[in-house]
Design a protein around this motif. Structure first.
Motif, short mmCIF file in Angstrom:
data_model
loop_
_atom_site.label_atom_id
_atom_site.label_comp_id
_atom_site.label_asym_id
_atom_site.label_seq_id
_atom_site.Cartn_x
_atom_site.Cartn_y
_atom_site.Cartn_z
N LEU A 1 0.73 -1.18 0.01
CA LEU A 1 -0.16 0.01 -0.09
C LEU A 1 0.81 1.16 -0.03
O LEU A 1 1.90 1.32 0.61
CB LEU A 1 -0.90 0.01 1.21
N ARG A 2 0.33 2.23 -0.52
CA ARG A 2 1.21 3.77 -0.65
C ARG A 2 0.24 4.94 -0.42
O ARG A 2 -0.56 5.12 -0.76
CB ARG A 2 1.61 3.78 -2.16
N LEU A 3 0.50 4.76 1.11
CA LEU A 3 -0.76 5.68 1.98
C LEU A 3 0.13 7.02 2.47
O LEU A 3 1.12 6.69 3.12
CB LEU A 3 -1.46 4.81 3.14
N LEU A 4 -0.54 7.96 2.59
CA LEU A 4 -0.30 9.33 3.23
C LEU A 4 -1.39 9.74 3.91
O LEU A 4 -2.45 10.16 3.42
CB LEU A 4 0.28 10.22 2.42
N THR B 1 -2.37 1.83 -5.81
CA THR B 1 -2.61 3.39 -6.32
C THR B 1 -2.46 4.07 -5.11
O THR B 1 -2.91 3.94 -4.03
CB THR B 1 -3.89 3.40 -6.70
N PRO B 2 -1.50 5.34 -5.23
CA PRO B 2 -1.52 6.32 -4.00
C PRO B 2 -2.68 6.82 -3.59
O PRO B 2 -3.33 7.14 -4.26
CB PRO B 2 -0.46 7.25 -4.66
N PHE B 3 -2.68 6.94 -2.25
CA PHE B 3 -4.02 7.32 -1.57
C PHE B 3 -3.37 8.03 -0.53
O PHE B 3 -2.43 7.85 0.16
CB PHE B 3 -4.46 6.01 -0.92
N MET B 4 -4.04 9.37 -0.30
CA MET B 4 -3.98 10.46 0.72
C MET B 4 -5.18 10.79 1.41
O MET B 4 -6.16 10.91 0.59
CB MET B 4 -2.89 11.41 0.40
#
Length: 122
Positions: A3-6, A116-119
């Motif tokens: 996961l790519r989370l901010l 998918t990057p998520f912020m």
């Protein structure tokens, strides 16, 4: 896929513009190439979704394209066209209600699990 989370606890800190305090982290998450970001403004209650989208465009900056999901007949379609996803803070009850109503909760989960990057911020 990782996961790519901010996840941010605030959109501002004292004396900074919207998302300015997280610029380095946002740039890290999105990378150097311009991204199409699906923005979910549904937590807004004090201003319109269009106004919220405008604030986020300025806050994220760069050459990224911010697409408010409210502009789509089917908000889930915005997620399919996006390279990244952002959710703005506000009223959590309204946000969760709308995420479920529009089928966004499951779609966000699937896209995030695909890398998918998520912020998001409060």
């Amino acid at each position: 896929m990782p996961l790519r989370l901010l996840l941010l606890s605030s959109s501002r800190t004292h004396g900074t513009d919207y998302l300015e305090h997280a610029r380095e982290q946002i740039d890290w998450l999105l990378g150097s190439s311009p991204r199409r970001i699906a923005f979910i403004p549904h937590a807004a209650v004090r201003f319109s979704y269009d106004e919220y989208e405008e604030i986020v465009v300025k806050g994220i900056g760069g050459d990224h394209e911010v697409m408010g999901v409210h502009r789509f007949d089917e908000p889930v379609d915005a997620l399919e066209k996006a390279d990244a996803i952002a959710i703005g803070g506000g009223n959590t009850f309204k946000l969760v209600h709308d995420l479920q109503h529009f089928g966004l909760m499951e779609a966000i989960k699937e896209r995030a699990q695909q890398g998918t990057p998520f912020m998001g911020w409060s």
